[in-house]
Design a protein around this motif. Sequence first.
Motif, PDB file in Angstrom:
ATOM      1  N   MET A 154      -2.031  -7.449  12.977  1.00  0.00           N
ATOM      2  CA  MET A 154      -1.016  -8.357  12.441  1.00  0.00           C
ATOM      3  C   MET A 154      -1.017  -8.385  10.912  1.00  0.00           C
ATOM      4  O   MET A 154       0.001  -8.710  10.295  1.00  0.00           O
ATOM      5  CB  MET A 154      -1.251  -9.780  12.966  1.00  0.00           C
ATOM      6  N   ILE A 155      -2.155  -8.068  10.311  1.00  0.00           N
ATOM      7  CA  ILE A 155      -2.286  -8.168   8.850  1.00  0.00           C
ATOM      8  C   ILE A 155      -1.271  -7.288   8.122  1.00  0.00           C
ATOM      9  O   ILE A 155      -0.607  -7.760   7.184  1.00  0.00           O
ATOM     10  CB  ILE A 155      -3.734  -7.856   8.411  1.00  0.00           C
ATOM     11  N   PRO A 156      -1.097  -6.003   8.513  1.00  0.00           N
ATOM     12  CA  PRO A 156      -0.072  -5.191   7.827  1.00  0.00           C
ATOM     13  C   PRO A 156       1.331  -5.769   7.962  1.00  0.00           C
ATOM     14  O   PRO A 156       2.127  -5.696   7.020  1.00  0.00           O
ATOM     15  CB  PRO A 156      -0.171  -3.832   8.530  1.00  0.00           C
ATOM     16  N   PHE A 157       1.642  -6.361   9.120  1.00  0.00           N
ATOM     17  CA  PHE A 157       2.964  -6.964   9.306  1.00  0.00           C
ATOM     18  C   PHE A 157       3.174  -8.140   8.343  1.00  0.00           C
ATOM     19  O   PHE A 157       4.262  -8.303   7.783  1.00  0.00           O
ATOM     20  CB  PHE A 157       3.139  -7.444  10.748  1.00  0.00           C
ATOM     21  N   ILE A 158       2.123  -8.942   8.180  1.00  0.00           N
ATOM     22  CA  ILE A 158       2.219 -10.073   7.250  1.00  0.00           C
ATOM     23  C   ILE A 158       2.452  -9.577   5.830  1.00  0.00           C
ATOM     24  O   ILE A 158       3.305 -10.096   5.099  1.00  0.00           O
ATOM     25  CB  ILE A 158       0.945 -10.939   7.315  1.00  0.00           C
ATOM     26  N   LEU A 159       1.710  -8.523   5.443  1.00  0.00           N
ATOM     27  CA  LEU A 159       1.873  -7.966   4.095  1.00  0.00           C
ATOM     28  C   LEU A 159       3.266  -7.364   3.906  1.00  0.00           C
ATOM     29  O   LEU A 159       3.871  -7.501   2.839  1.00  0.00           O
ATOM     30  CB  LEU A 159       0.794  -6.900   3.844  1.00  0.00           C
ATOM     31  N   VAL A 160       3.787  -6.724   4.965  1.00  0.00           N
ATOM     32  CA  VAL A 160       5.157  -6.194   4.900  1.00  0.00           C
ATOM     33  C   VAL A 160       6.158  -7.335   4.765  1.00  0.00           C
ATOM     34  O   VAL A 160       7.121  -7.257   3.989  1.00  0.00           O
ATOM     35  CB  VAL A 160       5.474  -5.338   6.153  1.00  0.00           C
TER      36      VAL A 160
END
Length: 345
Positions: A154-160
């Motif tokens: 989920m972390i990359p999605f939040i950063l995106v």
Amino acid sequence: MKSNSKTKVFLNISLLAVFIGVIIYVMDNSLSDIFAQLMKTSWVVVGLVILLGVVYQIVEGRSIKEIASYFQRDFTTKDGFFTSCYVAFYRVISFGTGTLLSEIYFYKKKGLAVSQGVGVTALHMIMYKVAVIFLSIIGLIFQFSLFYEHSPKMIPFILVGVGLTFVIIFSLLILSSSINLQVLLIKWTDKHFKRKKLRDWVDKCNLQIYSLRETVQTITKDRSAMIRIFGWNVAKLLFWYVIPYVVLVENHPTIDFLLVVSFTSFSVILSGVFPTPAGIGPFEFVYLLLFKPIVGTVDAVSSLLLYRFGSFVLPFLIGFVYVLIQKRRDIKMDLSAARKEKKET
């Protein structure tokens, strides 16, 4: 003149009938689950949700007032409160298409020029998104270890999501404040638009864009005002983000407050970038994806429905009452004018 007054009465009554029809349709199809959940929930929790929803609108009204009062000194927090509810009403009635136009129109009714209304609307949106980014980053910092342990994907999605929101903010600022972009637009229109009617239309647009740029720059140059507006936007979001905690803590007394607030902020930031199955809204999908492993499906869904009531349905209902009162006033004025014309003839 006589037929004009009668036409206004007919149009206002017809518009009111359309509003009521759309509301009945929306209530029956989209909001029935929310009202069913309200009936199952304790009145203490419902009361707290309503309180948080109303306080949000008051704080939102203050944040709008901080921007709009630059151009209309008589614009109050109360006006800002009803601006938010008025826009919420038209967001539902128009199924999202009339959101921005309704806000600009409300400012126009309060004495702001169209370019000023567009500028206030743009800054209102920008500061809201800045606050969303801020709270999401704070939540990610405080909950990073938990996220890394349970949902590292989920972390990359939040950063995106944060990155895309930054792009939206940057684009809005460029479009509303760049003199270079306006010069480029003028050069391009000079080259391609030769007909007089088109040239007149382009000239009017350029004047509006110039006024819009002045409007945005007037506020953005005042750093203390920007800090105040940012602070009000962060505060208002916290009142919304607390709603799921108020709902869930009754059945999950050990649930972490910061975790709930962070997950709600992640749902907001991810709702624009996360791929969702057909028929499910992006916010709802992300919210349930985050909360179901912690509180179970039933409680996650019930908290989602109550969050939607406090953040979506409540301002819509207040806006409906406001519009109803305004339309009733308009109809009475038009009927009075029609009777006066009839006596004169």
